[in-house]
Design an enzyme around this catalytic site. Structure first.
Site, short mmCIF file in Angstrom:
data_model
loop_
_atom_site.label_atom_id
_atom_site.label_comp_id
_atom_site.label_asym_id
_atom_site.label_seq_id
_atom_site.Cartn_x
_atom_site.Cartn_y
_atom_site.Cartn_z
N SER A 9 42.62 57.17 51.13
CA SER A 9 41.52 57.66 52.13
C SER A 9 40.77 58.91 51.46
O SER A 9 39.68 59.21 51.89
CB SER A 9 41.97 57.65 53.87
OG SER A 9 42.72 58.63 53.98
N THR A 24 48.76 54.64 53.12
CA THR A 24 50.41 54.53 52.56
C THR A 24 50.91 53.28 53.31
O THR A 24 51.85 52.75 52.82
CB THR A 24 50.93 55.64 53.43
OG1 THR A 24 50.51 57.00 52.76
CG2 THR A 24 52.42 55.78 53.37
N THR A 81 46.18 57.45 56.37
CA THR A 81 46.08 58.45 57.61
C THR A 81 45.13 59.78 57.39
O THR A 81 44.62 60.32 58.26
CB THR A 81 47.38 58.86 57.87
OG1 THR A 81 47.93 59.41 56.80
CG2 THR A 81 48.24 57.41 58.34
N ASP A 82 44.99 60.05 56.23
CA ASP A 82 44.55 61.35 55.82
C ASP A 82 42.83 61.55 56.34
O ASP A 82 42.61 62.60 56.93
CB ASP A 82 44.33 61.66 54.33
CG ASP A 82 45.42 62.03 53.71
OD1 ASP A 82 46.40 62.26 54.41
OD2 ASP A 82 45.71 61.78 52.33
N1 ASP Z 1 47.54 58.64 50.97
C1 ASP Z 1 47.21 58.18 52.14
C2 ASP Z 1 45.87 58.01 52.37
O1 ASP Z 1 45.35 57.16 52.07
C3 ASP Z 1 47.95 58.84 53.25
C4 ASP Z 1 48.47 58.04 54.34
O2 ASP Z 1 48.07 56.94 54.50
O3 ASP Z 1 49.21 58.21 55.11
O4 ASP Z 1 45.38 58.62 53.26
#
Ligand code: ASP
Length: 312
Positions: A57, A11, A90-91
């Site tokens: 991720s 993100t 973040t995932d």
């Molecule tokens: N969709 C995102 C990821 O790549 C979520 C994030 O980065 O907050 O994990």
């Protein structure tokens, strides 16, 4: 001194796109570099940049993750590089952080960061997080602490940190132990240090499966995983390490087939230990020869077992 930035996606690198009907990748590594140079105050170290992926991720495979680990280890051998920063979705950020902490030796800081808001959202926190991460990576205080997660001006140990909320910018927390320190403007403050634990594995064993126990669950999927050729099984057990009585036979059969079984807790945190005499409690799992992953959540315990089995 150079800090090397690896942009892996997430993100932090995405913005809303009307045509696509949702967020798309919009910031490349060079864009991050431009933004931190224009927004940093004095004292920003020299930063070099590359991209790995980039991917959401949730799209990472074990091969992609291991390839990233290899790249980080290679860059850190360069004597002019003093630390690494990774921007990451973040995932699964806590898993990448833990894998790097567990398998990349050396004192140079490895710092992961991300964002919960899109680059097109008001209050996007990505550049503030990235700047804080660069300051931590460049700091003497962070040396020897392994992989760190820097979000929201907090510095967390890879082993302790977890994503606790699906939307909040305050999502990364270290339950029980708390953060190691904070970034206060240009100052990096470390309040507590911890010992690292390295497994120098040449690869990860991919056939390791994670099960989370819930009340009354049967053992069919566990047995199926063994029939499929699992080399390792991680069970998020109840409390201090307890399974239903009928799981003991399935665990014993898995062990007899050469499958390594590692127990962690489905609780948010805590060691694996109890004092009960009843069937399925800690003493039975210990007697059978299970391994215990104190203080690691299920996804991190899985990586630990993948690394341990990768040593064989
Ligand atoms: N969709 C995102 C990821 O790549 C979520 C994030 O980065 O907050 O994990």
């Amino acid at each position: 001194m150079t800090i090397h930035l690896i942009a892996t996606g997430g993100t932090i690198a995405m913005a809303h796109d009307e045509k696509a009907g949702g967020a798309v990748l919009s910031l490349r590594g060079v864009d991050f570099l431009g933004q931190i140079i224009s927004q940093a105050g004095p004292g920003l170290p020299q930063v070099s940049v590359e991209e790995y992926g980039p991917l959401p991720s949730s799209h990472f495979t074990v091969e992609h993750l291991w390839g990233l680990r290899e790249r980080v280890a290679e860059i850190l051998k360069n004597p002019t590089v003093e630390g690494i920063v990774l921007t990451h979705g973040t995932d699964t950020l806590e898993e990448t952080a833990y894998l790097l902490d567990l398998t990349v030796p050396g004192d140079k800081p490895i710092v992961l960061t991300g964002a919960m808001r899109l680059a097109s959202d008001p209050g996007y926190e990505g550049i503030a997080n990235l700047l804080a991460a660069v300051r931590v990576a460049a700091s003497r205080e962070a040396r020897g602490l392994g992989a760190l997660v820097v979000m929201n001006d907090e510095i967390h140990a890879a082993r302790d940190v977890t994503k606790t909320h699906s939307q909040s910018t305050d999502t990364f927390q270290s339950p029980v132990w708390g953060p190691l320190g904070r970034v206060e403007a240009e100052r990096v403050v470390i309040a507590r240090r911890m010992e690292r634990d390295i497994i120098p594995c040449p690869r990860l064993e991919p056939r390791v499966y994670l099960f989370k126990l819930a009340v009354g669950m049967d053992t069919e999927l566990l047995r199926y995983a063994v029939r499929l050729g699992a080399r390792g099984i991680v069970i998020e057990a109840f409390g201090g390490g307890r399974v239903p009585p009928w799981w003991l036979k399935a665990i014993q059969e898995a062990l007899a087939q050469g499958v390594t079984v590692m127990i962690t807790t489905r609780c948010v945190s805590g060691p694996i230990y109890d004092r009960y005499s009843y069937t399925g409690a800690y003493h039975d799992l210990q007697r059978l020869g299970c391994l215990f992953a104190d203080g690691l959540n299920g996804p991190k315990a899985r990586l630990r077992l993948m690394a341990l089995l990768g040593m064989r």
